[in-house]
Design a protein around this motif. Structure first.
Motif, PDB file in Angstrom:
ATOM      1  N   ALA A   1       0.871  -1.200  -0.122  1.00  0.00           N
ATOM      2  CA  ALA A   1       0.030   0.081  -0.025  1.00  0.00           C
ATOM      3  C   ALA A   1       0.964   1.178  -0.052  1.00  0.00           C
TER       4      ALA A   1
ATOM      5  N   LYS B   1       3.863   1.483  -1.277  1.00  0.00           N
ATOM      6  CA  LYS B   1       4.668   1.472  -2.452  1.00  0.00           C
ATOM      7  C   LYS B   1       3.543   2.100  -3.650  1.00  0.00           C
ATOM      8  N   GLU B   2       2.400   1.640  -3.113  1.00  0.00           N
ATOM      9  CA  GLU B   2       1.284   2.211  -4.194  1.00  0.00           C
ATOM     10  C   GLU B   2       1.409   3.691  -4.109  1.00  0.00           C
TER      11      GLU B   2
ATOM     12  N   ILE C   1       4.252   5.265  -6.081  1.00  0.00           N
ATOM     13  CA  ILE C   1       4.151   5.483  -7.283  1.00  0.00           C
ATOM     14  C   ILE C   1       3.125   6.492  -7.701  1.00  0.00           C
ATOM     15  N   TYR C   2       1.960   6.723  -6.949  1.00  0.00           N
ATOM     16  CA  TYR C   2       1.319   7.867  -7.263  1.00  0.00           C
ATOM     17  C   TYR C   2       1.691   9.092  -7.223  1.00  0.00           C
TER      18      TYR C   2
ATOM     19  N   ALA D   1       4.833   9.849  -7.400  1.00  0.00           N
ATOM     20  CA  ALA D   1       5.786   9.966  -8.785  1.00  0.00           C
ATOM     21  C   ALA D   1       5.196  10.319  -9.944  1.00  0.00           C
ATOM     22  N   LEU D   2       4.202   9.596 -10.052  1.00  0.00           N
ATOM     23  CA  LEU D   2       3.155   9.683 -11.479  1.00  0.00           C
ATOM     24  C   LEU D   2       2.827  11.236 -11.467  1.00  0.00           C
TER      25      LEU D   2
ATOM     26  N   LYS E   1       5.624  13.445 -12.364  1.00  0.00           N
ATOM     27  CA  LYS E   1       6.083  13.344 -13.862  1.00  0.00           C
ATOM     28  C   LYS E   1       5.168  13.941 -14.748  1.00  0.00           C
ATOM     29  N   ARG E   2       3.669  13.585 -14.525  1.00  0.00           N
ATOM     30  CA  ARG E   2       2.717  14.315 -15.330  1.00  0.00           C
ATOM     31  C   ARG E   2       2.764  15.816 -15.318  1.00  0.00           C
TER      32      ARG E   2
ATOM     33  N   GLN F   1       5.180  17.684 -14.717  1.00  0.00           N
ATOM     34  CA  GLN F   1       6.458  18.106 -15.527  1.00  0.00           C
ATOM     35  C   GLN F   1       6.078  17.975 -16.941  1.00  0.00           C
ATOM     36  N   LEU F   2       5.536  16.942 -17.426  1.00  0.00           N
ATOM     37  CA  LEU F   2       5.422  16.937 -18.704  1.00  0.00           C
ATOM     38  C   LEU F   2       4.441  17.919 -19.467  1.00  0.00           C
TER      39      LEU F   2
ATOM     40  N   THR G   1       6.245  21.190 -19.174  1.00  0.00           N
ATOM     41  CA  THR G   1       7.089  21.519 -20.340  1.00  0.00           C
ATOM     42  C   THR G   1       6.535  21.625 -21.691  1.00  0.00           C
ATOM     43  N   GLN G   2       5.352  20.929 -21.907  1.00  0.00           N
ATOM     44  CA  GLN G   2       4.607  21.316 -23.288  1.00  0.00           C
ATOM     45  C   GLN G   2       3.994  22.481 -23.365  1.00  0.00           C
TER      46      GLN G   2
ATOM     47  N   LYS H   1       6.589  25.054 -24.119  1.00  0.00           N
ATOM     48  CA  LYS H   1       7.058  25.011 -25.418  1.00  0.00           C
ATOM     49  C   LYS H   1       6.271  25.853 -26.298  1.00  0.00           C
TER      50      LYS H   1
END
Lengths: 196, 504
Positions: free
Chosen positions: A169, A171-172, A175-176, A178-179, A182-183, A185-186, A189-190, A193
């Motif tokens: 749990a 770890k879950e 991951i959430y 981190a996700l 990252k989302r 960040q993406l 950046t877009q 741009k």
């Protein structure tokens, strides 16, 4: 299923509850240090993990009996956050805990250390600490109180499974997080741009 | 005695600080600081005197009359029985407080030109020091502390290294300022900031230097010590002037200048804005260099008298009632000679506030007086954490550009307070003297640019310190997201398995 009501001192090996190594004065890191010291500052993720920024010292004066073994429970006995975590670093580096911790070695024939650590962090045991802490200026949990931590022990196999689910749990959650990062960040950046 | 055997600056500072123990607890540091500093001053006078006496004695033998005549021509005169040795000999007397008071008033009387009023507000026979028995015990402690050999201030022991004592005096001031909480900033500007301002205004030999809010004269002394002759060597050719409104602080400033050997300093005691004391002919006295660390945004600074100001200082506009910043700035501008410079420490609001302050600012810029704006790091000052800025005005500016320096990010992160390091000061001074663009640090703004910004001087508008973010590798990030999503599915599945086994 038989669930045993017990206290911590009945499920540890002999001399299984000892204070961490008591350093005199400030712990000074050494460039060529070969002994890792875990201190309160190293606890991360709500006191559940040991960070990788530990201090290394020249440990020639410190006896081997203080070295931590994988599976030892580190319990924070000082301050307001009395949490437990299992020492789980399998890199083979000699390590000691500072005296802010109690090092608890459970008898693995009866109890799973991961389960015990998980249980200590639960509300019912935490409440037990608030009523049994001593000291006025800085709170601490003394050894008798640690020895008498109340525990509910199911069979070993169940303990293992509970600990496993708790670990997954957590770890879950990582991951959430981190996700999410990252989302973000993406997307950022877009979008940047478009205007750059 | 060789200078090498003398205690270090640190040791002396420590001894002095320990001498304060006598008073600690009994009453507040804002009170006892005056006692300590006055006592140190008397000890200094006495030691200097003793030195000269011994010198003459060696020269002229036992001719006391001749020695006395010679001594009367010194920079100050100590009357009979006014030496520290006299105090020491009578340290056990029941009326020691009264004796010290008498000595102080005699010293003042004999040196009325230089020391008039310096001891006006202090009494060693006051109930403040406790009832007679307590008081005498405290005074005895104090006298004993100051007779320790480390605190022997005779110049002959120091090989002329007089500044040790001035440093020690400043050290005590700074210690008291940092302990005084909110009030600390009232009488002391941190040493590093004073040094920076001194280097920015770069006083030359022959300059007249003025601080309209002198405090304990720490800034003034620092600027005076920065005076250089044509070849860049330190020079003692200067005249310093100041005005301070708080009587106790004024006394500290007189002693501070004296201990630094700047006896000729003319420091007046009165409110600068409402009652300027430094006049010449019909108007305000003018100076080559004017510096100040005025109280930040002083309320009730005298707005009611501004319109009818006989010195016509507020022709560019009258600053708001509750914020005196521009009143001080205008006073400084008006007391500067046509080729003089002004260096003033201000809160950031001065750079951008509108209303009458905006108008005054616009006028000053349009007259081409503003030369540089330096943003300082936060938490440098005593009693306030707000960041401040230094404004440099130059009445003889040769171009129409204004230099903006953003020095707010380079400092030593102190426990209680931040400090400017030597290299930070050097960087600012170099940038100012170079008067050029340095990426992410300074910007040279032509008048038009300031106009475009509506005469708002807020530093980020001019100096771009924005750091580009690390470029993100989008492909890699996308990959990572895919990987994380896969892991999430796995973890969930595994968890499901265990939960089923647990019968949940």
């Amino acid at each position: 299923m038989r669930i045993k009501k017990t206290v911590l001192k009945r499920i540890v090996i002999s001399d299984g509850i000892v204070s961490g190594y008591s350093f005199r004065g400030k712990i000074k890191g050494s460039l060529n240090g070969d002994l890792r010291v875990v201190q309160l500052k190293d606890m991360e993720n709500d006191y559940s993990d040991i960070g990788n920024d530990c201090t290394y010292i020249d440990g020639s004066d410190i006896k081997e009996k203080y070295y931590l073994e994988v599976g030892d429970i580190l319990f924070i006995s000082k301050g307001a956050n009395n949490f437990a975590t299992v020492y789980d670093l399998k890199d083979g580096v000699a390590t000691v805990a500072s005296s802010v911790f109690y090092v608890i070695k459970v008898d693995t024939a009866q109890a799973n250390p991961y389960y015990v650590a998980w249980y200590i962090n639960k509300k019912r045991v935490q409440q037990y600490f608030t009523t049994h802490a001593s000291g006025t200026y800085s709170l601490s949990i003394n050894k008798e109180v640690v020895e008498d931590i109340p525990l509910m022990l199911p069979p070993l196999d169940i303990q293992r499974k509970i600990a496993k689910v708790a670990e997954l749990a957590q770890k879950e959650q990582y991951i959430y997080t981190a996700l999410k990062e990252k989302r973000n960040q993406l997307i950022e950046t877009q979008l940047l741009k478009v205007i750059n | 005695m060789n200078i090498k055997e003398r205690p270090s600056q640190d040791q002396i500072n420590k001894m002095l600080w320990n001498a304060c123990d006598t008073f600690r607890g009994a009453f507040d540091s804002s009170e006892y600081k005056n006692y300590i500093l006055v006592f140190m001053f008397v000890k200094y006078l006495s030691d200097v005197w003793k030195d000269h006496y011994n010198e003459y004695k060696e020269q002229y033998g036992d001719d006391e009359e001749l020695i006395k005549r010679k001594l009367n021509r010194e920079r100050f005169v100590l009357p009979d029985n006014c030496t520290y040795d006299y105090i020491y000999d009578h340290r056990n007397d029941a009326d020691i407080g009264e004796k010290i008071d008498k000595i102080l008033s005699q010293i003042e009387e004999k040196n009325i030109e230089k020391l008039d009023g310096v001891f006006r507000n202090i009494s060693f026979n006051s109930e403040k020091l406790g009832q007679t028995k307590d008081r005498n015990r405290r005074l005895l402690n104090l006298i004993n502390d100051f007779s320790k050999p480390e605190l022997d201030f005779r110049p002959s022991l120091w090989d002329g290294k007089q500044d040790v004592l001035g440093e020690a005096y400043m050290y005590l001031l700074e210690k008291f300022a940092s302990g005084a909480g909110k009030k600390g900033g009232e009488f002391f500007t941190p040493k590093e900031v004073s040094q920076l301002l001194a280097k920015l205004v770069a006083p030359k030999a022959g300059d007249r230097i003025f601080d309209p809010t002198a405090g304990s004269a720490s800034l003034l002394v620092q600027v005076a010590e920065e005076v250089k002759d044509k070849d860049g060597n330190p020079s003692r050719d200067f005249a310093i002037y100041g005005q301070e409104s708080n009587g106790d602080t004024w006394a500290l400033s007189k002693m501070n200048c004296f201990i630094h050997g700047m006896d000729a300093a003319r420091i007046e005691w009165c409110d600068t804005l409402n009652n300027p004391q430094l006049l010449e002919g019909n108007g305000l006295m003018k100076f080559d260099v004017v510096v100040a660390n005025p109280p930040f945004s002083l309320d009730k600074w005298g707005h009611e008298n501004a319109e009818a100001d006989r010195h016509r200082r507020y022709l560019r506009g009258i600053p708001p009632k509750s914020k005196g910043d521009y009143a001080f700035i205008l006073h400084m501008i008006e007391t500067t000679l046509p080729n003089g410079r002004v260096g003033v420490i201000v809160p950031h609001g001065v750079l951008f506030r509108g209303g009458s302050e905006g108008k005054i600012r616009q006028a000053l810029i349009e007259e081409n007086l503003l030369e540089a704006v330096v943003g300082l790091p936060p938490n440098l000052f005593f009693g306030t954490g707000i960041p401040a800025a230094i404004l440099i005005f130059n009445k003889a500016k040769t171009n129409t550009d204004t230099l903006f320096i953003d020095a707010s990010k380079e400092f030593d992160d102190g426990k209680k307070q931040n400090r400017l390091r030597k290299k930070d000061i050097k960087k600012i001074v170099d940038a100012y003297q170079g008067f050029a663009e340095i990426p992410k640090y300074s910007h040279l703004a032509p008048l038009d640019e300031i106009k475009e910004n509506d005469f708002n001087l807020n530093i980020p508008r001019y100096v771009d310190t924005f750091e580009e973010e690390e470029p993100v590798d989008m492909e890699a990030t996308k990959q990572e997201i895919v990987q994380l999503e896969k892991e999430l599915v796995e973890v969930k599945a595994e968890m499901e398995g265990y939960l089923r086994e647990l019968g949940l």
